[in-house]
Write a protein that holds these residues in place. Structure first.
Motif, mmCIF file in Angstrom:
data_model
loop_
_atom_site.group_PDB
_atom_site.id
_atom_site.type_symbol
_atom_site.label_atom_id
_atom_site.label_comp_id
_atom_site.label_asym_id
_atom_site.label_seq_id
_atom_site.Cartn_x
_atom_site.Cartn_y
_atom_site.Cartn_z
ATOM 1 N N GLY A 244 -12.533 -4.664 7.167
ATOM 2 C CA GLY A 244 -11.317 -5.317 6.706
ATOM 3 C C GLY A 244 -11.603 -6.378 5.653
ATOM 4 O O GLY A 244 -10.884 -6.487 4.653
ATOM 5 N N LYS A 245 -12.654 -7.148 5.866
ATOM 6 C CA LYS A 245 -13.041 -8.163 4.877
ATOM 7 C C LYS A 245 -13.423 -7.509 3.546
ATOM 8 O O LYS A 245 -13.114 -8.034 2.473
ATOM 9 C CB LYS A 245 -14.185 -9.013 5.406
ATOM 10 C CG LYS A 245 -13.784 -9.964 6.518
ATOM 11 C CD LYS A 245 -14.972 -10.788 6.993
ATOM 12 C CE LYS A 245 -14.703 -11.564 8.248
ATOM 13 N NZ LYS A 245 -13.698 -12.572 8.175
ATOM 14 N N PRO B 292 5.233 6.227 5.053
ATOM 15 C CA PRO B 292 4.487 6.461 3.815
ATOM 16 C C PRO B 292 4.027 5.185 3.119
ATOM 17 O O PRO B 292 3.108 5.214 2.305
ATOM 18 C CB PRO B 292 5.492 7.208 2.939
ATOM 19 C CG PRO B 292 6.820 6.719 3.408
ATOM 20 C CD PRO B 292 6.661 6.481 4.887
ATOM 21 N N ASP B 293 4.660 4.053 3.437
ATOM 22 C CA ASP B 293 4.362 2.797 2.754
ATOM 23 C C ASP B 293 4.088 1.698 3.771
ATOM 24 O O ASP B 293 4.710 1.656 4.840
ATOM 25 C CB ASP B 293 5.533 2.385 1.859
ATOM 26 C CG ASP B 293 5.882 3.455 0.824
ATOM 27 O OD1 ASP B 293 4.942 4.040 0.257
ATOM 28 O OD2 ASP B 293 7.078 3.697 0.603
ATOM 29 N N VAL B 294 3.164 0.812 3.402
ATOM 30 C CA VAL B 294 2.772 -0.277 4.285
ATOM 31 C C VAL B 294 2.696 -1.560 3.474
ATOM 32 O O VAL B 294 2.144 -1.570 2.368
ATOM 33 C CB VAL B 294 1.400 0.006 4.933
ATOM 34 C CG1 VAL B 294 0.951 -1.166 5.796
ATOM 35 C CG2 VAL B 294 1.433 1.284 5.750
ATOM 36 N N VAL C 146 0.857 -1.189 0.000
ATOM 37 C CA VAL C 146 0.000 0.000 0.000
ATOM 38 C C VAL C 146 0.893 1.240 0.000
ATOM 39 O O VAL C 146 1.603 1.495 0.974
ATOM 40 C CB VAL C 146 -0.941 0.023 1.225
ATOM 41 C CG1 VAL C 146 -1.842 1.244 1.185
ATOM 42 C CG2 VAL C 146 -1.760 -1.261 1.307
ATOM 43 N N GLN C 147 0.834 1.985 -1.099
ATOM 44 C CA GLN C 147 1.556 3.249 -1.195
ATOM 45 C C GLN C 147 0.600 4.414 -1.426
ATOM 46 O O GLN C 147 1.027 5.563 -1.430
ATOM 47 C CB GLN C 147 2.610 3.190 -2.310
ATOM 48 C CG GLN C 147 3.759 2.243 -1.976
ATOM 49 C CD GLN C 147 4.903 2.340 -2.962
ATOM 50 O OE1 GLN C 147 4.766 1.972 -4.116
ATOM 51 N NE2 GLN C 147 6.029 2.852 -2.488
ATOM 52 N N LEU D 163 -5.907 2.659 6.795
ATOM 53 C CA LEU D 163 -5.430 1.518 7.575
ATOM 54 C C LEU D 163 -4.909 1.960 8.939
ATOM 55 O O LEU D 163 -5.142 1.291 9.949
ATOM 56 C CB LEU D 163 -4.345 0.766 6.803
ATOM 57 C CG LEU D 163 -4.807 0.020 5.554
ATOM 58 C CD1 LEU D 163 -3.601 -0.485 4.768
ATOM 59 C CD2 LEU D 163 -5.736 -1.122 5.916
ATOM 60 N N SER D 164 -4.214 3.089 8.973
ATOM 61 C CA SER D 164 -3.717 3.619 10.239
ATOM 62 C C SER D 164 -4.879 3.963 11.176
ATOM 63 O O SER D 164 -4.848 3.645 12.372
ATOM 64 C CB SER D 164 -2.840 4.850 9.993
ATOM 65 O OG SER D 164 -2.413 5.393 11.216
#
Length: 172
Positions: free
Chosen positions: A130-131, A79-81, A51-52, A60-61
């Motif tokens: 989330g699903k 910045p990226d996850v 995720v960018q 998400l955070s």
């Protein structure tokens, strides 16, 4: 000491990041390290979502913060996850996903990048929101969230922390 062991022994978590996204080649190398983690019976049940997109990272955070009942940013501004998931049909899915996460953290550190394991992926991807994300991302199966590997260019010194002693017993 060889370079691989040196990176493992010296690795440190990062909690302050520059806003710039990692280059695709850097992300790809970190993910490759995760893909090459050992897995029970070589089932390779781990799944990764890079995720960018800044809006999705913030979402998400915020979801992660919601699990903790807080308002801050549990992703420390990364910045990226890389979301790590694993297929629960494998008996060793939790261990396999954890090994992938460890490989990615060590790879990022060896490249001079900041990274940190953020928990609560299980709670997020067990929930309806989330699903829905998993479905939107095209992921199917009985997946469990293992963790979030937050990554980026560190905006702090990465210093090895002292290790707690007395945790090893030798039996001769």
């Amino acid at each position: 000491m060889n370079e691989a062991v040196k990176a493992i022994v010296e690795r440190s978590s990062c909690n302050k990041y520059k806003p710039d996204h990692l280059k695709k080649e850097e992300i790809d190398l970190i993910v490759k390290a995760g893909l090459n983690a050992p897995s029970g019976m070589n089932r390779q049940c781990q799944r990764f979502v890079v995720v960018q997109n800044p809006d999705m990272v913030k979402k998400l955070s915020a979801m992660n913060a919601g699990v903790m009942g807080m308002d801050g940013d549990p992703f420390y501004g990364a910045p990226d996850v890389i979301v790590v998931l694993a297929d629960k049909s494998s008996a060793t899915y939790l261990y396999d996903g954890s090994l992938a996460m460890g490989n990615m953290l060590n790879a990022a550190y060896s490249m001079g990048l900041g990274a940190r394991w953020i928990h609560r992926a299980k709670e997020i991807f067990d929930g309806e929101e989330g699903k829905a994300l998993l479905k939107a991302w095209g992921l199917e199966g009985d997946l469990e969230g293992i963790g979030f590997c937050i990554v980026g260019y560190p905006d702090m010194p990465l210093e090895t922390k002292d290790k707690v002693g007395g945790r090893v017993v030798y039996v001769d």
